[in-house]
Design an enzyme around this catalytic site. Structure first.
Site, PDB file in Angstrom:
ATOM      1  N   LYS A   1      45.857  24.560  88.590  1.00  0.00           N
ATOM      2  CA  LYS A   1      45.615  24.952  89.976  1.00  0.00           C
ATOM      3  C   LYS A   1      44.106  25.086  90.221  1.00  0.00           C
ATOM      4  O   LYS A   1      43.600  24.715  91.281  1.00  0.00           O
ATOM      5  CB  LYS A   1      46.320  26.275  90.261  1.00  0.00           C
ATOM      6  CG  LYS A   1      46.475  26.570  91.742  1.00  0.00           C
ATOM      7  CD  LYS A   1      47.280  27.852  91.962  1.00  0.00           C
ATOM      8  CE  LYS A   1      47.320  28.188  93.442  1.00  0.00           C
ATOM      9  NZ  LYS A   1      48.025  29.447  93.710  1.00  0.00           N
ATOM     10  N   ASP A   2      43.395  25.603  89.216  1.00  0.00           N
ATOM     11  CA  ASP A   2      41.945  25.744  89.347  1.00  0.00           C
ATOM     12  C   ASP A   2      41.241  24.380  89.337  1.00  0.00           C
ATOM     13  O   ASP A   2      40.227  24.199  90.006  1.00  0.00           O
ATOM     14  CB  ASP A   2      41.381  26.626  88.221  1.00  0.00           C
ATOM     15  CG  ASP A   2      41.684  28.101  88.468  1.00  0.00           C
ATOM     16  OD1 ASP A   2      42.054  28.441  89.608  1.00  0.00           O
ATOM     17  OD2 ASP A   2      41.552  28.898  87.521  1.00  0.00           O
TER      18      ASP A   2
ATOM     19  N   SER B   1      45.444  40.411  86.767  1.00  0.00           N
ATOM     20  CA  SER B   1      45.094  40.156  88.159  1.00  0.00           C
ATOM     21  C   SER B   1      45.948  41.007  89.094  1.00  0.00           C
ATOM     22  O   SER B   1      47.116  41.281  88.814  1.00  0.00           O
ATOM     23  CB  SER B   1      45.320  38.683  88.509  1.00  0.00           C
ATOM     24  OG  SER B   1      44.476  37.871  87.750  1.00  0.00           O
TER      25      SER B   1
ATOM     26  N   GLU C   1      16.985  33.142 103.282  1.00  0.00           N
ATOM     27  CA  GLU C   1      18.098  32.217 103.111  1.00  0.00           C
ATOM     28  C   GLU C   1      19.310  32.774 103.857  1.00  0.00           C
ATOM     29  O   GLU C   1      19.444  33.985 104.030  1.00  0.00           O
ATOM     30  CB  GLU C   1      18.462  32.064 101.621  1.00  0.00           C
ATOM     31  CG  GLU C   1      17.319  31.607 100.770  1.00  0.00           C
ATOM     32  CD  GLU C   1      16.568  32.779 100.156  1.00  0.00           C
ATOM     33  OE1 GLU C   1      15.991  33.576 100.928  1.00  0.00           O
ATOM     34  OE2 GLU C   1      16.547  32.907  98.946  1.00  0.00           O
TER      35      GLU C   1
ATOM     36  N   HIS D   1      41.040  41.656  82.188  1.00  0.00           N
ATOM     37  CA  HIS D   1      42.134  41.509  81.233  1.00  0.00           C
ATOM     38  C   HIS D   1      42.807  42.820  80.900  1.00  0.00           C
ATOM     39  O   HIS D   1      43.944  42.836  80.434  1.00  0.00           O
ATOM     40  CB  HIS D   1      41.624  40.832  79.956  1.00  0.00           C
ATOM     41  CG  HIS D   1      41.533  39.355  80.104  1.00  0.00           C
ATOM     42  ND1 HIS D   1      40.553  38.754  80.844  1.00  0.00           N
ATOM     43  CD2 HIS D   1      42.330  38.356  79.652  1.00  0.00           C
ATOM     44  CE1 HIS D   1      40.735  37.450  80.820  1.00  0.00           C
ATOM     45  NE2 HIS D   1      41.801  37.175  80.113  1.00  0.00           N
TER      46      HIS D   1
END
Lengths: 243, 403
Positions: free
Chosen positions: B249-250, B225, B293, B221
């Site tokens: 959108k998310d 972005s 893994e 923040h």
């Protein structure tokens, strides 16, 4: 960015598709009723497998996570499992334990026979491997001499699919008609191997049918949800510059 | 915060609930400023920017399913394997919760790997976002630790032997290495004390991750972005509010994510696992190949590529640690790879090489596989070594002044 993501995905799939380092022999794929989106455990085949398991395997092996009551999950009624358990002088909540004690097992076979509850998913090749192993015994002297020029290790038996080919377990399915099936299916060695593998697969994943049937609805729901979310996104974004 | 207590006009009518709460604890406006309509984001973010919030959701899903598993799991070497079967067979919906947790771990790593690859491509680690990137690398490290600890808990063969191999790596520390390993194990081999403390740590670390994720978002923040063009935004018109634009959108992205996730949960829950983990741990029988893994495989390959154990361990940890100094290796003024004709193909090769390393990790450490792993390891570090040179000499394509 888009092209590189695509190229990367392809590369990853190619590499994943190359089989894991070969341990033992390549196992042939079989057709199983439990596979696929709508797969199920065939009740008659399951009962045939149960017959082989309790009459042959359970002489030495246990399935310590499995009881007769669990079979009600595969469509058997309580009366049916009561009757099956009674034949073995068991109650329906007792686990399927062998009567053989560990000391006898070690004296006879050199080791304690493994528990079979999870066997079909505890070996590479899964159920196909279990079937291959059960039908993979051979007493062909040429074949044995080829793999073991100095002869088989003491107490071992030759199996085409077992890693290293020398297995402590003697051939459990030595010939046809070792059991009598409730539905008069001829009990060939292949048939018995197939049926008991299915039973062991059920024992390993009793929840499998529930999850496969449920999954279809969950995915269907999500497809609709995602479609609606996409349409909503388009409406909300319609005034944004560049979209 | 220079508030003078009592100096503000305060809403005393509780029927005006929003303002009443706002005047006492401004949490709703805090949320709105963080991930709501008061947080402004570039309007040109592409779908690669979905993976941040997706990672957050994956983390929450892991914590929720994990809490329910912990209610039925027993961290005791005599009971752990059985308690997993108890969850799978007897606990109502236990199989669903466990499958979600197992598949969820893998998918969490897929999402985070894509999230990191996004940052690497668009130069999101460059000034002024170095700290944001660094915190991300620390989250990644903690995730790896948590994933490793969690894989030990079912107490299968791969759990036991994986734990033995990985904890033994610390024995390369000069002088005190062996003592550290014994201290970590709580004994002279991986055993009951190890399992018990691994369970405690596996339970605690995700909450530490949550705390550090909050720092990650805080740092985000401060400068907002990055964007696909990698340029600083100048006009107000370049921004749109996070809510509703990026929230919807998310949500759409979440749907796209959940479809393959659900497919794995219901149809192939153990596909990414190893069959050996369905065999109870046996200290007397070593598996033919000990494989970690899948999400550790590239780093495992680096470890095994180097024949000297000490150097191998150093290279493995170095492969992750080098990400921390990435902002100082790549000082090229242009952020986005779109405008860097040399960095862009190099980046693609780097990702392909990373996948190749993963493949080497699952192959046995012998013959040609070792050579491939060594070449791939050299390229992995070579990529980072080239960045300072590129920073000096690479001519960028014309960069637009705004989005």
């Amino acid at each position: 960015m888009k092209q590189s993501v695509l190229a990367l995905t392809l590369l990853a799939f190619t590499l994943v598709a190359t089989p894991f380092a070969a341990e033992g022999v390549k196992v042939e794929k079989q057709e199983w009723s439990f596979q696929g989106l709508r797969g199920s455990y065939d009740k008659d085949q399951l009962l045939r497998g149960y017959t082989v398991f309790t009459n042959v395997c359970m002489a030495c092996h246990s399935a310590k996570y499995v009881s007769h009551r669990d079979m009600m999950r595969a469509g058997f009624t309580e009366a049916e499992v009561q009757a099956l358990a009674k034949n073995l002088n068991m109650n329906i909540d007792q686990k399927l334990l062998t009567a053989q004690d560990n000391q006898t097992a070690v004296e006879t076979f050199g080791k304690i026979p493994p528990d079979l509850s999870l066997m079909t998913k505890a070996r590479a090749g899964l159920a196909d491997y279990t079937y291959a192993l059960l039908t993979g015994y051979s007493e062909d002297p040429e074949l044995i001499a080829h793999t073991f020029p100095k002869g088989l290790p003491a107490g071992a038996h030759y199996n085409k699919y077992f890693p290293g080919h020398a297995i402590a377990m003697p051939n459990p399915l030595t010939g046809p008609d070792m059991v009598t099936y409730h539905d008069q299916t001829p009990a060939s060695v292949e048939q018995m191997a197939k049926d008991v593998t299915l039973f062991m697969q059920w024992a390993a994943e009793p929840e499998r049918i529930e999850r496969q049937h449920m999954g279809l609805y969950v995915i269907l729901y999500l497809v609709i949800f995602t479609l609606l979310a996409y349409l909503t996104k388009r409406v909300i974004w319609k005034d944004v510059k560049g979209h | 915060m220079a508030h003078t207590p009592g100096s503000k006009q305060v809403e005393n009518d509780i029927r005006n609930t929003y303002q009443w709460l706002e005047d006492r604890l401004p949490i709703l406006s805090f949320i709105n400023n963080s991930v709501g309509s008061n947080f402004m984001a570039p309007r040109n973010l592409n779908y690669m920017w979905n993976f941040g919030s997706l990672a957050g959701i994956a983390l929450v899903l892991q914590i929720l399913t994990g809490i329910f598993l912990a209610m039925h799991y027993k961290p005791d070497v005599a009971m752990a394997f059985d308690s997993i079967q108890h969850i799978m067979r007897d606990v109502n919906w236990g199989w669903l919760i466990r499958n979600m947790h197992m598949v969820g771990a893998s998918f969490f790593f897929i999402v985070v790997y894509i999230h990191m690859a996004r940052g690497l491509y668009y130069g999101s680690y460059k000034s002024p976002r170095e700290v944001l990137w660094g915190i991300g690398v620390i989250i990644f490290l903690l995730m790896m630790a948590t994933g490793f600890l969690g894989y030990v808990l079912p107490w299968g063969q791969m759990s036991y032997w994986g734990a033995t191999v990985i904890t033994n790596l610390l024995s390369v520390i000069p002088f005190i290495g062996q003592d550290i390993v014994v201290w970590l194990w709580g004994g002279y081999s991986v055993g009951d004390p190890t399992l018990n403390r691994f369970f405690v740590l596996h339970f605690v670390l995700p909450f530490v991750i949550v705390g550090i994720v909050i720092l990650h978002i805080w740092a985000l923040h401060e400068h907002g972005s990055n964007n696909p063009k990698g340029v600083d935004l100048k006009t107000k018109g370049d921004y749109i509010p996070f809510h509703p634009y990026y929230t919807i959108k998310d949500v759409f992205g979440l749907g796209v994510y959940l479809i393959p996730f659900t497919f794995m949960v219901f149809y192939a829950p153990e596909y990414l696992g190893h069959t050996d983990n369905n065999i109870p741990a046996d200290p007397l029988v070593t598996p033919a190949h000990i494989v970690p893994e899948w999400y550790f495989l590239p780093f495992y390959a680096i470890l095994r590529a180097i024949p000297i154990k000490e150097l191998g361990v150093l290279a493995m940890f170095g492969a992750i640690a080098i990400l921390l100094v990435l902002p100082w290796l790549d000082k090229h003024p242009v952020r986005s790879a779109r405008f860097r004709p040399l960095y862009r193909p190099l980046y693609v090769l780097f990702l392909m090489n990373f996948v190749l390393l993963g493949w080497c990790g699952m192959m046995p450490p012998e013959g040609i596989y070792v050579l491939i792993a060594q070449a791939a390891t050299a390229f992995y570090f070579g990529f980072f070594a080239l960045l300072p040179i590129l920073s000096k000499f690479e001519k960028a394509k014309p960069v637009p002044t705004s989005i």
